[in-house]
Scaffold this active site. Structure first.
Site, PDB file in Angstrom:
ATOM      1  N   TYR A 121      61.527 -74.776 -41.604  1.00  0.00           N
ATOM      2  CA  TYR A 121      62.233 -75.204 -40.391  1.00  0.00           C
ATOM      3  C   TYR A 121      63.722 -74.863 -40.435  1.00  0.00           C
ATOM      4  CZ  TYR A 121      58.012 -78.002 -39.524  1.00  0.00           C
ATOM      5  OH  TYR A 121      56.721 -78.420 -39.324  1.00  0.00           O
ATOM      6  N   LYS A 167      50.824 -75.423 -51.877  1.00  0.00           N
ATOM      7  CA  LYS A 167      49.826 -74.364 -51.672  1.00  0.00           C
ATOM      8  C   LYS A 167      50.110 -73.308 -52.738  1.00  0.00           C
ATOM      9  CE  LYS A 167      46.507 -72.453 -49.166  1.00  0.00           C
ATOM     10  NZ  LYS A 167      45.135 -73.004 -49.121  1.00  0.00           N
ATOM     11  N   ASP A 199      45.382 -78.037 -48.143  1.00  0.00           N
ATOM     12  CA  ASP A 199      44.174 -78.097 -47.307  1.00  0.00           C
ATOM     13  C   ASP A 199      43.232 -79.202 -47.794  1.00  0.00           C
ATOM     14  OD1 ASP A 199      44.191 -76.437 -49.502  1.00  0.00           O
ATOM     15  OD2 ASP A 199      42.871 -74.916 -48.671  1.00  0.00           O
ATOM     16  N   ASP A 223      55.443 -82.748 -42.536  1.00  0.00           N
ATOM     17  CA  ASP A 223      55.446 -83.000 -41.097  1.00  0.00           C
ATOM     18  C   ASP A 223      54.023 -83.244 -40.611  1.00  0.00           C
ATOM     19  OD1 ASP A 223      56.164 -83.122 -38.456  1.00  0.00           O
ATOM     20  OD2 ASP A 223      56.644 -80.989 -38.247  1.00  0.00           O
ATOM     21  N   ASP A 227      51.881 -87.153 -39.947  1.00  0.00           N
ATOM     22  CA  ASP A 227      51.281 -87.530 -38.658  1.00  0.00           C
ATOM     23  C   ASP A 227      49.802 -87.850 -38.835  1.00  0.00           C
ATOM     24  OD1 ASP A 227      53.711 -87.131 -37.434  1.00  0.00           O
ATOM     25  OD2 ASP A 227      52.901 -85.948 -35.784  1.00  0.00           O
TER      26      ASP A 227
END
Ligand code: NAD
Length: 332
Positions: A121, A167, A199, A223, A227
């Site tokens: 980001y 990852k 994942d 992020d 959620d």
């Protein structure tokens, strides 16, 4: 003792409605704390043309902690100057790099620690001559080390189990992340560490979230996973957050947005804002007892005076009153 100051940024949409309840709770629970208020987001664009005016940023820097409502307004969706830019600039200016996202419901009690001011980001992005669009993910080892160290310390104060999510089978930044976690682990011999690929972590969080204690991960993975954790523990409307720096004031804010579809009707659920206020009392002002009392009073109001999103009929103000009444009862 120096004066404690909380800077309230009500924000946009339902922000001022839920911020009012937070102010009333703070006035009751911490009357010695000074409260000031400034504009951010669309309200600030309308007033002075800037979503983070200089006097707001100065007041944030001078405060002990910042309590922020959501920002955002459909009026500015296609504008060059957008309300959300004020929030990103504030996080970067205060170097609020450690985003704490607790998710609690029944036997689930997980704390996600998300790196907030690096990674994809904040990396270089753009469009090449041939039309290719790119975003880049970069991390310096020091940026990883500071948030990982903070997560270890938080895990130690909880159940002593840290899960680091990456990852590493694909990404270079994830291999750096994993290496730094392993280097820091010996500093916290009482905390167990496990590594998990993102994942798999998403699947585990959705199916057996009670296995997790403290999670630490980079910006974008955090992020998305936070959620998901909010969704499995009651929804975004209930989820609080704290964004902490090393020495300056932290930013405490609900995870939800400005909810323009219900703004101005007095029906917003103030739970996320009040839970953020509890995080502020604990991490921003160092008052864990008041924080715990507020968290309990909010739990009580969720069952005694649920708002419409929870299947009840209480207004924002009625929910806030139920919280304050419960606080008065337990303090008596
Ligand atoms: P949203 O969270 O505002 O709303 C999603 C849904 O949840 C809506 O139906 C809304 O009514 C409901 N909801 C949200 N908060 C609620 C509450 N406290 N009580 C009851 N219901 C609630 O998400 P969105 O609609 O995607 O975004 C609206 C605006 O908020 C956008 O401009 C977005 O950019 C902004 N936003 C800001 C932040 C922030 O300031 N941190 C975070 C997310 C979105």
């Amino acid at each position: 003792m120096p004066n404690l100051t909380v800077l309230l940024l009500p924000g946009d949409g339902v922000g001022p409605e839920v911020a009012r309840e937070a102010r009333l709770v703070l006035e009751q629970l911490a009357p010695d704390v000074e409260l000031a208020e400034r504009l951010i987001g669309a309200a600030a664009i309308r007033a002075v043309g800037d979503p983070l005016p200089a006097d707001t940023l100065d007041a944030c820097r001078d405060a002990t902690a910042v309590l922020k409502g959501p920002v955002g307004d459909p009026e500015f969706d296609a504008a060059d100057v957008r309300p959300e830019q004020g929030l990103l600039r504030l996080r970067a200016a205060l170097d609020a790099y450690a985003n704490l996202r607790p998710a609690v419901l029944g036997d689930v009690d997980v704390l996600i620690v998300r790196e907030l001011v690096g990674g994809l980001y904040f990396g270089a992005s753009g469009v090449r001559d041939d039309g290719t669009v790119f975003d880049t993910c970069e991390y310096h080892p020091d940026q990883v080390a500071r948030v990982v160290r903070r997560a270890f310390a938080l895990a130690r104060s909880r159940r002593g189990a840290l899960t680091s999510i990456d990852k590493a089978n694909v990404l270079e930044t994830s291999r750096l992340w994993r290496r730094v976690v392993n280097e820091i682990a010996p500093e916290f011999p009482d905390v167990s560490v496990e590594h998990m690929l993102v994942d798999n972590a998403a699947m585990q969080l959705a199916t057996t979230p009670q296995q997790f204690d403290t999670i630490v991960t980079e910006n974008m993975f955090g992020d998305i996973l936070s959620d998901l954790a909010a969704a499995v523990t009651g929804g975004l409307g209930l989820a609080p957050s704290a964004s902490l720096s090393d020495s300056g004031p932290g930013i405490f804010e609900p995870v939800h947005g400005s909810a323009p579809d219900i703004a101005g009707r007095g029906i917003a659920n103030p739970t996320a804002m009040l839970r953020s206020t509890a995080l502020l009392l604990e991490h921003g002002l160092g008052r864990p007892d008041e924080a715990a009392a507020l968290a309990r009073a909010v739990e009580h109001a969720i069952s005694s005076s649920p708002t419409r999103d929870l299947g009840g009929s209480a207004s924002t103000a009625e929910f806030g009153a139920a919280v304050r009444e419960q606080l008065a009862l337990t303090a008596a």
